[in-house]
Design a protein around this motif. Structure first.
Motif, mmCIF file in Angstrom:
data_model
loop_
_atom_site.group_PDB
_atom_site.id
_atom_site.type_symbol
_atom_site.label_atom_id
_atom_site.label_comp_id
_atom_site.label_asym_id
_atom_site.label_seq_id
_atom_site.Cartn_x
_atom_site.Cartn_y
_atom_site.Cartn_z
ATOM 1 N N ALA A 114 4.540 5.246 3.010
ATOM 2 C CA ALA A 114 3.670 6.418 3.084
ATOM 3 C C ALA A 114 4.446 7.692 2.812
ATOM 4 C CB ALA A 114 3.009 6.490 4.463
ATOM 5 N N SER A 115 3.705 8.714 2.417
ATOM 6 C CA SER A 115 4.314 10.024 2.228
ATOM 7 C C SER A 115 4.288 10.771 3.553
ATOM 8 C CB SER A 115 3.555 10.821 1.162
ATOM 9 O OG SER A 115 2.201 10.988 1.527
ATOM 10 N N ASP A 116 5.071 11.840 3.641
ATOM 11 C CA ASP A 116 5.189 12.557 4.908
ATOM 12 C C ASP A 116 3.937 13.350 5.284
ATOM 13 O OD1 ASP A 116 5.472 14.499 2.969
ATOM 14 O OD2 ASP A 116 7.580 14.893 3.403
ATOM 15 N N ASP A 117 2.943 13.403 4.391
ATOM 16 C CA ASP A 117 1.679 14.060 4.732
ATOM 17 C C ASP A 117 0.582 13.046 5.072
ATOM 18 O OD1 ASP A 117 1.259 12.982 2.216
ATOM 19 O OD2 ASP A 117 0.228 14.733 1.410
ATOM 20 N N ALA A 118 0.927 11.783 5.143
ATOM 21 C CA ALA A 118 -0.079 10.733 5.344
ATOM 22 C C ALA A 118 -0.471 10.606 6.814
ATOM 23 C CB ALA A 118 0.441 9.395 4.827
ATOM 24 N N TYR A 119 -1.757 10.341 7.031
ATOM 25 C CA TYR A 119 -2.244 10.055 8.371
ATOM 26 C C TYR A 119 -3.404 9.070 8.282
ATOM 27 C CZ TYR A 119 -5.875 13.586 7.342
ATOM 28 O OH TYR A 119 -6.894 14.304 6.768
ATOM 29 N N ALA B 9 1.589 8.915 9.727
ATOM 30 C CA ALA B 9 2.375 7.789 9.212
ATOM 31 C C ALA B 9 3.740 7.735 9.874
ATOM 32 C CB ALA B 9 2.526 7.908 7.695
ATOM 33 N N ALA B 10 4.325 8.904 10.131
ATOM 34 C CA ALA B 10 5.648 8.948 10.755
ATOM 35 C C ALA B 10 5.630 8.281 12.125
ATOM 36 C CB ALA B 10 6.115 10.396 10.882
ATOM 37 N N ASP B 11 4.501 8.378 12.835
ATOM 38 C CA ASP B 11 4.393 7.738 14.149
ATOM 39 C C ASP B 11 4.209 6.235 14.037
ATOM 40 O OD1 ASP B 11 4.611 10.189 15.510
ATOM 41 O OD2 ASP B 11 2.477 10.584 15.263
ATOM 42 N N LEU B 12 3.740 5.768 12.889
ATOM 43 C CA LEU B 12 3.538 4.332 12.707
ATOM 44 C C LEU B 12 4.842 3.614 12.374
ATOM 45 C CD1 LEU B 12 0.142 4.106 10.791
ATOM 46 C CD2 LEU B 12 0.590 3.865 13.235
ATOM 47 N N VAL B 13 5.842 4.361 11.932
ATOM 48 C CA VAL B 13 7.133 3.740 11.639
ATOM 49 C C VAL B 13 7.708 3.099 12.900
ATOM 50 C CG1 VAL B 13 9.512 4.163 10.902
ATOM 51 C CG2 VAL B 13 7.625 5.277 9.696
ATOM 52 N N GLN B 14 7.547 3.777 14.029
ATOM 53 C CA GLN B 14 8.095 3.253 15.281
ATOM 54 C C GLN B 14 7.373 1.983 15.736
ATOM 55 O OE1 GLN B 14 7.448 5.888 18.655
ATOM 56 N NE2 GLN B 14 5.569 6.691 17.727
ATOM 57 N N HIS B 15 6.149 1.793 15.261
ATOM 58 C CA HIS B 15 5.408 0.577 15.593
ATOM 59 C C HIS B 15 5.692 -0.547 14.604
ATOM 60 C CE1 HIS B 15 3.274 2.621 18.751
ATOM 61 N NE2 HIS B 15 2.781 3.512 17.920
ATOM 62 N N ALA C 273 0.851 -1.189 0.000
ATOM 63 C CA ALA C 273 0.000 0.000 0.000
ATOM 64 C C ALA C 273 0.885 1.237 0.000
ATOM 65 C CB ALA C 273 -0.912 0.010 1.220
ATOM 66 N N ALA C 274 0.658 2.119 -0.960
ATOM 67 C CA ALA C 274 1.386 3.389 -1.050
ATOM 68 C C ALA C 274 0.411 4.494 -0.675
ATOM 69 C CB ALA C 274 1.919 3.602 -2.465
ATOM 70 N N VAL C 275 0.573 5.031 0.527
ATOM 71 C CA VAL C 275 -0.439 5.906 1.125
ATOM 72 C C VAL C 275 0.026 7.356 1.160
ATOM 73 C CG1 VAL C 275 -1.867 6.305 3.165
ATOM 74 C CG2 VAL C 275 -1.152 3.971 2.575
ATOM 75 N N GLY D 123 -11.192 5.198 7.721
ATOM 76 C CA GLY D 123 -12.240 4.190 7.636
ATOM 77 C C GLY D 123 -11.858 3.005 6.780
ATOM 78 N N GLY D 124 -12.574 2.861 5.672
ATOM 79 C CA GLY D 124 -12.305 1.753 4.764
ATOM 80 C C GLY D 124 -10.896 1.747 4.211
ATOM 81 N N GLY D 125 -10.273 2.915 4.141
ATOM 82 C CA GLY D 125 -8.878 2.975 3.702
ATOM 83 C C GLY D 125 -7.972 2.225 4.655
ATOM 84 N N VAL D 126 -8.260 2.327 5.956
ATOM 85 C CA VAL D 126 -7.492 1.587 6.950
ATOM 86 C C VAL D 126 -7.714 0.091 6.782
ATOM 87 C CG1 VAL D 126 -7.244 1.148 9.433
ATOM 88 C CG2 VAL D 126 -7.407 3.499 8.594
ATOM 89 N N GLY D 127 -8.922 -0.285 6.347
ATOM 90 C CA GLY D 127 -9.185 -1.698 6.069
ATOM 91 C C GLY D 127 -8.293 -2.237 4.972
ATOM 92 N N LEU D 128 -8.124 -1.459 3.916
ATOM 93 C CA LEU D 128 -7.259 -1.869 2.808
ATOM 94 C C LEU D 128 -5.799 -1.943 3.236
ATOM 95 C CD1 LEU D 128 -8.770 0.363 -0.037
ATOM 96 C CD2 LEU D 128 -9.087 -2.103 0.239
ATOM 97 N N VAL D 129 -5.352 -0.914 3.945
ATOM 98 C CA VAL D 129 -3.949 -0.833 4.352
ATOM 99 C C VAL D 129 -3.627 -1.879 5.419
ATOM 100 C CG1 VAL D 129 -2.231 0.629 5.473
ATOM 101 C CG2 VAL D 129 -3.716 1.582 3.703
#
Length: 252
Positions: free
Chosen positions: A121-126, A164-170, A99-101, A107-113
């Motif tokens: 992800a790009s630096d503007d992704a959330y 997205a930047a915060d999800l990198v640590q996870h 997934a390239a976000v 919502g449903g986007g989180v389901g796909l990802v």
């Protein structure tokens, strides 16, 4: 507009979502995503799939306006079944899905990802699941694949978003790059996977799904059952009407 598929290097299927203005997918759009992902591996014989989007954000979930202008429950049932079909197709795709976000993924986007194998992800992704603000439930199954349990619950109950930047640590987002480099970053990973023996990669995908501790298909359907209860009680309609009314108001 809609869903398109391009085959790169004869091995990488790039599936693009494009539903202006915000990629809130109509009922048929979810089924089209499912079909495109299935066809990528079965018809185009791709070794890896990149799921991306055009426009302001990756995905804003279901098209609530379509749901509210459709009499009865046909659109609601269609959206629920369509989302389930799309999420299932991504999870059960015989080859890895990247997934390239960019921008918003809601919502449903989180389901796909959440059901994808790799996320860049790009630096503007959330990311966020605003379902409780819409009188619905769903995609906690998939949000739980992106963040730890207690954080998932907080994000779910509050409808907060997370960068997205915060999800990198996870460990759920592989890397965050500038928006202009997102496609290249996704294709770099895709080409690395595509260079492997496709027989081994397909076996690996099936094996990893087989040892997954959560049955994502059943778990998501369980969540959806509560959405139907909220609809029958009239709660969901109240919140969706409020969302549509607010969307019509001119911005200051």
């Amino acid at each position: 507009m809609g869903i398109t598929t391009n085959l790169l290097d004869g091995t990488i299927a790039v599936v693009t979502m494009n539903f202006p203005p915000v990629n809130a997918l109509p009922v048929q759009g979810w089924y089209d995503v499912a079909e495109a992902v299935r066809a990528a591996a079965e018809t185009h014989h791709a070794r890896v799939v990149v799921l991306r989007a055009e426009g302001r954000g990756f995905n804003a979930g279901v098209d609530i306006k379509q749901m509210q202008r459709t009499a009865g429950f046909d659109a609601l049932i269609g959206a629920n079944r369509g989302c389930h079909a799309a999420f299932k197709a991504v999870y059960e795709c015989p080859v890895p899905v990247i997934a390239a976000v960019h921008g918003f993924c809601l919502g449903g986007g989180v389901g796909l990802v959440g059901n994808s194998d790799t996320v860049v992800a790009s630096d503007d992704a959330y990311f966020g699941v605003p379902e409780v603000d819409r009188g619905a439930l769903g995609a906690a199954t998939h949000l739980a694949r992106l963040v730890p349990q207690h954080l998932m619950r907080t994000l779910y109950f509050t409808s907060r978003t997370i960068r997205a930047a915060d999800l990198v640590q996870h460990g759920s987002v592989l890397e965050v790059v500038p928006r202009g480099k997102l496609d290249d970053a996704a294709l770099t990973v895709a080409r690395e996977i595509a260079a492997k023996d496709p027989r081994v990669i397909r076996a690996a995908k099936e094996a990893l799904n087989g040892i997954d501790p959560v049955d994502v298909n059943r778990s998501y359907r369980f969540e959806q059952g509560f959405t139907f209860e909220l609809n029958l009680a009239g709660v969901a309609d109240e919140h969706r009407d409020e969302f549509v009314d607010n969307a019509r108001k001119p911005r200051a």
